[in-house]
Design a protein around this motif. Sequence first.
Motif, short mmCIF file in Angstrom:
data_model
loop_
_atom_site.label_atom_id
_atom_site.label_comp_id
_atom_site.label_asym_id
_atom_site.label_seq_id
_atom_site.Cartn_x
_atom_site.Cartn_y
_atom_site.Cartn_z
N PHE A 103 23.14 41.45 20.52
CA PHE A 103 24.39 41.63 21.42
C PHE A 103 24.17 41.51 22.67
CE2 PHE A 103 25.36 43.33 17.02
CZ PHE A 103 26.52 42.57 16.68
N VAL A 104 23.08 41.41 23.16
CA VAL A 104 22.72 41.54 24.51
C VAL A 104 23.36 40.31 25.10
CG1 VAL A 104 20.71 41.09 26.46
CG2 VAL A 104 20.26 42.54 24.48
N LEU A 105 23.01 39.23 24.89
CA LEU A 105 23.88 37.74 25.73
C LEU A 105 25.25 38.00 25.46
CD1 LEU A 105 21.21 35.38 25.02
CD2 LEU A 105 21.25 36.31 26.97
N PRO A 106 25.78 38.23 24.32
CA PRO A 106 27.21 38.27 24.48
C PRO A 106 27.86 39.41 25.43
CG PRO A 106 26.54 37.99 22.22
CD PRO A 106 25.19 38.32 23.09
N LEU A 107 27.37 40.40 25.50
CA LEU A 107 27.70 41.42 26.32
C LEU A 107 27.47 40.99 27.91
CD1 LEU A 107 26.39 44.67 24.74
CD2 LEU A 107 28.74 44.03 24.82
N LEU A 108 26.24 40.62 28.27
CA LEU A 108 26.04 40.18 29.66
C LEU A 108 26.90 39.02 29.94
CD1 LEU A 108 22.09 40.19 29.96
CD2 LEU A 108 23.88 41.65 30.89
N SER A 109 27.10 38.04 28.97
CA SER A 109 27.90 36.71 29.15
C SER A 109 29.42 37.24 29.61
CB SER A 109 27.83 36.04 28.22
OG SER A 109 28.64 36.37 26.92
N LEU A 110 29.94 38.25 28.89
CA LEU A 110 31.20 38.83 29.02
C LEU A 110 31.36 39.49 30.38
CD1 LEU A 110 34.01 39.41 28.04
CD2 LEU A 110 33.20 41.62 27.15
N GLN A 111 30.41 40.20 30.97
CA GLN A 111 30.22 40.67 32.38
C GLN A 111 30.14 39.64 33.23
OE1 GLN A 111 27.65 43.81 34.94
NE2 GLN A 111 27.18 43.46 32.92
N VAL A 112 29.49 38.75 33.14
CA VAL A 112 29.27 37.77 33.94
C VAL A 112 30.53 36.86 34.50
CG1 VAL A 112 28.34 35.56 34.70
CG2 VAL A 112 26.60 37.36 33.82
N ILE A 113 31.15 36.45 33.26
CA ILE A 113 32.41 35.81 33.27
C ILE A 113 33.59 36.86 33.68
CG2 ILE A 113 34.45 35.06 31.75
CD1 ILE A 113 32.06 34.09 29.83
N ILE A 114 33.70 37.93 33.58
CA ILE A 114 34.64 38.65 33.96
C ILE A 114 34.27 38.78 35.84
CG2 ILE A 114 35.65 41.15 34.28
CD1 ILE A 114 35.17 41.36 31.32
N LEU A 115 33.18 39.09 36.19
CA LEU A 115 33.21 39.03 37.43
C LEU A 115 33.25 38.01 38.28
CD1 LEU A 115 29.82 41.37 37.60
CD2 LEU A 115 32.00 42.21 37.98
N PHE A 116 33.05 36.86 37.54
CA PHE A 116 33.19 35.73 38.20
C PHE A 116 34.60 35.27 38.35
CE2 PHE A 116 34.00 31.03 37.82
CZ PHE A 116 33.31 30.67 38.95
N LEU A 117 35.56 35.62 37.27
CA LEU A 117 36.89 35.39 37.56
C LEU A 117 37.52 36.36 38.54
CD1 LEU A 117 37.77 34.93 33.91
CD2 LEU A 117 37.55 33.07 35.54
N LEU A 118 37.14 37.65 38.67
CA LEU A 118 37.62 38.72 39.45
C LEU A 118 37.40 38.37 40.81
CD1 LEU A 118 36.97 41.95 37.45
CD2 LEU A 118 39.15 40.66 38.06
N ARG A 119 36.06 37.77 41.02
CA ARG A 119 35.90 37.13 42.40
C ARG A 119 36.95 36.25 43.04
NH1 ARG A 119 31.78 32.55 44.05
NH2 ARG A 119 31.41 32.92 46.42
N SER A 120 37.59 35.51 42.25
CA SER A 120 38.62 34.73 42.83
C SER A 120 39.95 35.11 42.48
CB SER A 120 38.45 33.14 42.19
OG SER A 120 37.16 32.75 42.07
N SER A 121 40.11 36.41 42.10
CA SER A 121 41.43 37.08 41.98
C SER A 121 41.93 37.75 43.18
CB SER A 121 41.17 37.98 40.65
OG SER A 121 40.71 39.22 41.13
N LYS A 122 43.11 38.42 42.94
CA LYS A 122 43.71 39.16 43.90
C LYS A 122 42.87 40.62 44.10
CE LYS A 122 48.27 37.02 43.64
NZ LYS A 122 49.71 37.16 43.46
N ILE A 123 42.05 41.00 43.02
CA ILE A 123 41.39 41.92 43.12
C ILE A 123 40.07 42.25 44.01
CG2 ILE A 123 40.17 43.74 41.86
CD1 ILE A 123 41.85 42.95 39.10
N ALA A 124 39.70 41.06 44.23
CA ALA A 124 38.42 40.92 45.11
C ALA A 124 38.76 41.44 46.65
CB ALA A 124 38.02 39.73 45.34
N PRO A 125 40.09 40.94 47.22
CA PRO A 125 40.04 41.71 48.65
C PRO A 125 40.20 43.07 48.73
CG PRO A 125 41.52 39.67 48.04
CD PRO A 125 40.77 40.10 46.92
#
Length: 276
Positions: free
Chosen positions: A96-118
């Motif tokens: 479950f290491v890679l599924p957990l890490l991949s979910l974190q990476v994906i969420i952070l990547f998407l949030l970076r371009s969202s309205k939350i980042a500023p």
Amino acid sequence: MAETKQLSIKRVKIFIQKKILKDHTQNLDLISKSHIGLWITIATGVGFFLELMMIRIHSSYFQLFAYLKNISLLSCFLGLGIGYALSKKKPVYTPFVLPLLSLQVIILFLLRSSKIAPLLQNPFSEQLSLGLNQTVDLKHTLFVFGFVVAIFVYNALCFIPLGHLASYLMTKVKPLRSYGWNLIGSLGGIILFSLLSLLWSPPLVWFVIGTILLLPFLYKNHIGIILTAASVAAVTIILSLSFKPNTYDIFSPYQILTLMHYRDTPAIVMTSNSYY
């Protein structure tokens, strides 16, 4: 209806315990003692490699973590430490290491371009920081702290199986010898990530290399391989998306550089998502 739902959940738990975790742990028990040193080295190395990867990703996607690097570091250490404390306990949750890490990476990547980042600004009113504004009020401050705490906790959970994997293997040989292999693996993981950083490689390369390092522990577990393949595919697809076609990210050995192109004005370079 409720009973059917509970029964389904119970079946899923049994499936995970028997078909994924039990099989994986049994495969670890079958490792020959003559080769256990190599396996300890790889397990420790991949743990440190992925730790450095997440520290870089946190600070690359959000400038807040570039100023609070110890948050990411301590989070990884906490997860690894808890994992090492589990030692001989079964099962080992490596699949479950890679599924957990991949979910974190994906969420952070998407949030970076969202309205939350500023909104993720400096929550410490008594400390000035270049490129980060101060939070405007208590709600804003609590939001930033809540985000940091959420990332801290989730990231720590991601690293518990990695620490457990290394410590589980280390119990199979004498302590002094196992610590020696552990030290070699730690240095190897650090050196490998440093070399990839010097080559200006992006996060996707880091993730793929981490996956390759973890594969020897999963190749006998078909479901683990499927989870791993799905994780790599998801990260590859999402990280290949471009929400701002006029921008290009370059990952230097130290930080992320973002080149922004405009039609009628000179290009702009940003470091850690802040104007240079």
